[in-house]
Each structure stands twice: as C-alpha cells, then as structure tokens.
Write a protein that holds these residues in place. Sequence first.
Motif, PDB file in Angstrom:
ATOM      1  N   LEU A 154      -3.666   4.136  -8.248  1.00  0.00           N
ATOM      2  CA  LEU A 154      -4.569   2.994  -8.018  1.00  0.00           C
ATOM      3  C   LEU A 154      -5.250   3.230  -6.663  1.00  0.00           C
ATOM      4  N   ILE A 155      -6.379   3.916  -6.736  1.00  0.00           N
ATOM      5  CA  ILE A 155      -7.056   4.398  -5.519  1.00  0.00           C
ATOM      6  C   ILE A 155      -8.090   3.370  -5.049  1.00  0.00           C
ATOM      7  N   THR A 156      -8.145   3.181  -3.739  1.00  0.00           N
ATOM      8  CA  THR A 156      -9.072   2.186  -3.179  1.00  0.00           C
ATOM      9  C   THR A 156     -10.144   2.853  -2.317  1.00  0.00           C
ATOM     10  N   ASP A 157     -11.007   1.992  -1.753  1.00  0.00           N
ATOM     11  CA  ASP A 157     -12.033   2.497  -0.832  1.00  0.00           C
ATOM     12  C   ASP A 157     -11.478   2.733   0.569  1.00  0.00           C
ATOM     13  N   GLY A 158     -10.195   2.423   0.777  1.00  0.00           N
ATOM     14  CA  GLY A 158      -9.561   2.725   2.062  1.00  0.00           C
ATOM     15  C   GLY A 158      -9.747   1.662   3.132  1.00  0.00           C
ATOM     16  N   ASP A 159     -10.346   0.517   2.799  1.00  0.00           N
ATOM     17  CA  ASP A 159     -10.536  -0.532   3.808  1.00  0.00           C
ATOM     18  C   ASP A 159      -9.230  -1.314   3.997  1.00  0.00           C
ATOM     19  N   PHE A 160      -8.617  -1.173   5.154  1.00  0.00           N
ATOM     20  CA  PHE A 160      -7.352  -1.880   5.375  1.00  0.00           C
ATOM     21  C   PHE A 160      -7.563  -3.385   5.351  1.00  0.00           C
ATOM     22  N   GLY A 161      -6.652  -4.085   4.730  1.00  0.00           N
ATOM     23  CA  GLY A 161      -6.693  -5.552   4.720  1.00  0.00           C
ATOM     24  C   GLY A 161      -7.636  -6.152   3.695  1.00  0.00           C
ATOM     25  N   THR A 162      -8.681  -5.422   3.306  1.00  0.00           N
ATOM     26  CA  THR A 162      -9.656  -6.008   2.369  1.00  0.00           C
ATOM     27  C   THR A 162     -10.145  -4.945   1.382  1.00  0.00           C
ATOM     28  N   ALA A 163      -9.238  -4.142   0.893  1.00  0.00           N
ATOM     29  CA  ALA A 163      -9.655  -3.000   0.068  1.00  0.00           C
ATOM     30  C   ALA A 163     -10.202  -3.432  -1.293  1.00  0.00           C
ATOM     31  N   SER A 164     -10.987  -2.537  -1.895  1.00  0.00           N
ATOM     32  CA  SER A 164     -11.438  -2.687  -3.284  1.00  0.00           C
ATOM     33  C   SER A 164     -11.007  -1.433  -4.031  1.00  0.00           C
ATOM     34  N   VAL A 165     -10.797  -1.573  -5.343  1.00  0.00           N
ATOM     35  CA  VAL A 165     -10.373  -0.416  -6.127  1.00  0.00           C
ATOM     36  C   VAL A 165     -11.568   0.498  -6.398  1.00  0.00           C
ATOM     37  N   VAL A 168     -13.918   4.693 -10.307  1.00  0.00           N
ATOM     38  CA  VAL A 168     -14.270   6.043 -10.755  1.00  0.00           C
ATOM     39  C   VAL A 168     -13.048   6.953 -10.625  1.00  0.00           C
ATOM     40  N   ARG A 169     -12.334   6.819  -9.519  1.00  0.00           N
ATOM     41  CA  ARG A 169     -11.172   7.683  -9.314  1.00  0.00           C
ATOM     42  C   ARG A 169      -9.925   7.187 -10.029  1.00  0.00           C
ATOM     43  N   SER A 170      -9.791   5.854 -10.156  1.00  0.00           N
ATOM     44  CA  SER A 170      -8.511   5.306 -10.639  1.00  0.00           C
ATOM     45  C   SER A 170      -8.383   5.244 -12.152  1.00  0.00           C
ATOM     46  N   THR A 171      -9.486   4.966 -12.862  1.00  0.00           N
ATOM     47  CA  THR A 171      -9.365   4.548 -14.263  1.00  0.00           C
ATOM     48  C   THR A 171      -8.502   5.471 -15.128  1.00  0.00           C
ATOM     49  N   SER A 172      -8.851   6.771 -15.168  1.00  0.00           N
ATOM     50  CA  SER A 172      -8.089   7.603 -16.109  1.00  0.00           C
ATOM     51  C   SER A 172      -6.666   7.831 -15.613  1.00  0.00           C
ATOM     52  N   LEU A 173      -6.473   7.897 -14.293  1.00  0.00           N
ATOM     53  CA  LEU A 173      -5.114   8.095 -13.756  1.00  0.00           C
ATOM     54  C   LEU A 173      -4.216   6.932 -14.140  1.00  0.00           C
ATOM     55  N   VAL A 174      -4.712   5.706 -13.895  1.00  0.00           N
ATOM     56  CA  VAL A 174      -3.897   4.512 -14.154  1.00  0.00           C
ATOM     57  C   VAL A 174      -3.639   4.374 -15.654  1.00  0.00           C
ATOM     58  N   ARG A 175      -4.681   4.597 -16.435  1.00  0.00           N
ATOM     59  CA  ARG A 175      -4.543   4.466 -17.892  1.00  0.00           C
ATOM     60  C   ARG A 175      -3.459   5.413 -18.407  1.00  0.00           C
ATOM     61  N   GLU A 176      -3.519   6.653 -17.956  1.00  0.00           N
ATOM     62  CA  GLU A 176      -2.546   7.661 -18.398  1.00  0.00           C
ATOM     63  C   GLU A 176      -1.132   7.277 -17.922  1.00  0.00           C
ATOM     64  N   ALA A 177      -1.038   6.845 -16.659  1.00  0.00           N
ATOM     65  CA  ALA A 177       0.289   6.578 -16.080  1.00  0.00           C
ATOM     66  C   ALA A 177       0.998   5.395 -16.758  1.00  0.00           C
ATOM     67  N   LEU A 178       0.229   4.484 -17.335  1.00  0.00           N
ATOM     68  CA  LEU A 178       0.866   3.290 -17.909  1.00  0.00           C
ATOM     69  C   LEU A 178       0.860   3.315 -19.438  1.00  0.00           C
ATOM     70  N   SER A 179       0.770   4.538 -19.995  1.00  0.00           N
ATOM     71  CA  SER A 179       0.519   4.588 -21.440  1.00  0.00           C
ATOM     72  C   SER A 179       1.784   4.659 -22.299  1.00  0.00           C
ATOM     73  N   HIS A 180       2.943   4.882 -21.704  1.00  0.00           N
ATOM     74  CA  HIS A 180       4.138   5.045 -22.562  1.00  0.00           C
ATOM     75  C   HIS A 180       4.604   3.712 -23.133  1.00  0.00           C
ATOM     76  N   ASP A 181       5.478   3.809 -24.133  1.00  0.00           N
ATOM     77  CA  ASP A 181       5.828   2.633 -24.902  1.00  0.00           C
ATOM     78  C   ASP A 181       6.955   1.825 -24.246  1.00  0.00           C
ATOM     79  N   LEU A 182       6.728   1.363 -23.053  1.00  0.00           N
ATOM     80  CA  LEU A 182       7.717   0.511 -22.375  1.00  0.00           C
ATOM     81  C   LEU A 182       6.981  -0.420 -21.429  1.00  0.00           C
ATOM     82  N   VAL A 183       7.722  -1.369 -20.884  1.00  0.00           N
ATOM     83  CA  VAL A 183       7.114  -2.347 -19.966  1.00  0.00           C
ATOM     84  C   VAL A 183       7.058  -1.735 -18.559  1.00  0.00           C
ATOM     85  N   TYR A 184       5.901  -1.784 -17.949  1.00  0.00           N
ATOM     86  CA  TYR A 184       5.792  -1.325 -16.562  1.00  0.00           C
ATOM     87  C   TYR A 184       5.760  -2.535 -15.642  1.00  0.00           C
TER      88      TYR A 184
END
Length: 462
Positions: A154-165, A168-184
Amino acid sequence: MSKTVVKFGGSNLKCKEDIGRIIQVVRNYKQPVVIVVSAFFGVTNYLIEALEKSRLDENVSKNTVSYLLNLKRETLEVHIQDNLVIEKILFDIGVLLDELGRYLQGIALTGDASPALEDHVLAYGERISAVFLSGILNFAGIETKVAFPESIGLITDGDFGTASVNFVRSTSLVREALSHDLVYVVPGFYGVSQEGKTTLFGRGGSDYSAAAIARCTGAPSLDIWKDVNGFMSADPKAVDNPVQIKNLTYNEAAELAYFGAKILHPRTVEPLSAPHIPIRIFNINGETVVDKPLSIVSAEKTISMGIVKSVTSSQEFGILKLKGSGVGAKPGILAKVTTALHHAGINISSVLTSQISINILLAKKDLSTAYALVSAIELSVVGRVQIIEDIAVLATVGNGIAENYGVAARIFTALAKNGINVVMSCSGASPIVSYFLVAADDCINAVRAIHEEFFEIIIKTI
Ligand code: ASP
Ligand code: MG
C-alpha cells in the motif's frame, strides 16, 4: 469475485462485548472478507501523548509498553479459553510493543522525533489491534492473516501525516497480496512511502485506508461498521426525531463529512467514486446481518422531498479576519496569506471576502498559529487581524440545492423566526451545499430550527 472490504473502527473496539459482535458480523458474511481495523478506542490519543511526553521523560517508554500489553488481556481471556493461544497472541503483540518501546526510548534520548518517526510510532495502535483481532478470529474458527500495509504494497505519496495512496503503484500489488481464500486483517491509518517509511493518512484515516484497499482490489462494496445509525437528517443528539438517510451520493457524503458529520472521514469517497464502489454503513449495536445497510453512499442520485437531506453543524472551525478599507480591491493579499498558511501546513476550509474584510475559515486548532503568521506579514492595507472563535458552522446538504430556488430563503426565515442571527453565509461554492455561520451559543437551536423547517412534513407523513 473480489472480497468485500469491511472496516471496524475504534468505536467497535471499546469493550469486551464488542469483540463478540465483530466475530458474529464476520461469520455473517459467509465468505472471506478483507478487514481494515483502527486502533482500540482512545489508543491513538494515548500514543500521541506518550510521544510528546517521551521527549522529556525516559520512563514513558516502559509505562506505555506495559499499559498497551495489558489493555486487552481481559478481552482475550473472555474470548479465548486456551492459555497457550492467549500467550501466543500476547507474544506477537509484545514483539510490536518491544519495537515501539525502543522508538520511544530513542525519542527520550535525543529529545526529538522526526515527522517520519512520529508517523511510525502513532501507527502502532492499528498494528496491535490487527494482531489482536486476527488472533481472536482464528480462535473462533475463522482463518485469518494479518496483512501489514508494508507487506501488501500500500504505497503512498510519502507525505507524512497527510499521505494519499499512489494507486498506480499500489493497485496490482495490493490486489495480488489479498487474493487468497482467507480473511485478511489490515491495520488502517497508514501506508508506506516508496522508500518504505510509514506515512499516516491523517486522524480518522482508517476509513480512507479501507476505501483505498477496496479500490485496489475492486471490492463489491466497502462496508463500514459504526456504533451509530449511519447518516441521519441531523445529529440525533441535537434533534428529537432525525430521519434515517438511506441513499446519498458520494458528493453528499463528502460534503456532510467535510462540514462536521462524524460518520465518515471526508476522504473516504475519493478512491471509490470513480470506480463506483458503494459504501454501506451499518450499526454494530443493531442487527449484525450484512445485507441491510442503514445508509448507502453511491453514484445513484436521489433528491429528497424538501431538497435538503441533512443539516450538520461543527464548532471545530473559527475565522481569521483581515480588516481594512481596501482589502477587497488590493491584489496579492490572499496570495501572501495563503502561502504562509500553506508553508505552516494549515488547511484553509473556506474564504469569504468583501471590500473591507477577508474571512478565512480554519480549524480552530490552527487559529493562533495562523494569527501569528499573518500578523507578521507586511500587508499595508490590512488595518487589523482578528480571530473569531465562538462560532458554529452549519451546512445544509442535498442534491438540487443549487438548481432550486427558495432553499436559502427557507433557511434564513426559519432562523429569523427563532431569533437567530446569521453571521456569514455561502451558497454555490458547491452545487449541493448551503452553509452559514452563527454564534456558537445559537448552534443547537439553529440545527433544530432548520431541521423542523425541512423535515417536519416528512416526519408527520411518516
Ligand atoms: N486511530 C486513528 C485515529 O484515531 C485512525 C482511525 O481511527 O481511523 O485517528
Ligand atoms: Mg476512528
């Protein structure tokens, strides 16, 4: 089919009984979900204080660690009848607390903390509650895994205290990481910069975390569990007969949150409105069934009978006033003032100007800093800088406000009938909001007067 993202906030994690309700809700989904969790009730405030005190006192580190380690021991004992399992969960929490303790000691040694270190320390509340909840759910027979933002990308713009996701960088990583058949179980409130540093999304930011994850995974909905009844026509503490609002658009929800409704963090709708992912709001103290949301925020536009869907109020704003006979005509004043505020990290909520005064609406907590900064700027036409604190901002929100005549007239008449003076007002900044300022003492009566004006007929018909 991607998983529903389910968010439990600090208000769902107050007492022992809350956990039983969370277990029931997760079971009721029947399929694995992605849970996003906040810190336990009050823990972020506790950490903020610990961080401040540790600058001066080296004992804060060990006191904080032992307080947090024991905070939920009793809850674990109620829900887990196996000492070995309890010890294992406490061990895992202990590993996190050990790190936290060392950071606080470092702060005590140097007497200082960088913004990066502050963000890292304050996110421990969420890390701990994720480990805790995952352990309890596992014992209840629901297979879960903790997914830290740093390990799922879950990659952000790096702004401490007020970051935004950074989607472009996060979508496929997060989707893949949370794809298995269990509760995260994902700790909310933070993501990581490209360099891997913890960056917070701002106070109350777990809603935004959950929304960002729902967007990355293409969730069918973001389900937010609260301890209140979703969006209402007014705060139930202010009026006797608030009406439940079943459907809101993303914009209506965002404006209500911006002007003080505490149901959602104002930024929650940002990631979800483009992909049209609905936000469904439930009350955990009501029915735990998962197909009867109290409010649904989506792209579907509904117009309420009286146009106004809800009236909200906030006493968290104040005004910085710049007075002078020519401030409205002189170019450059606002540029200088807003630049100074921007450099101090102060957000401007609204600006209302005239020939003789400029009024800047700010969070009350920023007023004195803003006053000092603006007073120090050389502004020849400004005769006086003033702070006005004892005001309330009321906002009426609803699709159709800008396109229909008579809404503002009804608001002003209702207030006048109750002897309430409008200090300032603004319509048209957003097509769905009319907002105005009254004296703080008039706040509750103003909410009641407007609510009666727009909802009395509806309530009588019900
Ligand atoms: N725990 C954080 C806070 O209190 C984030 C959240 O609750 O959403 O601000
Ligand atoms: Mg919260």
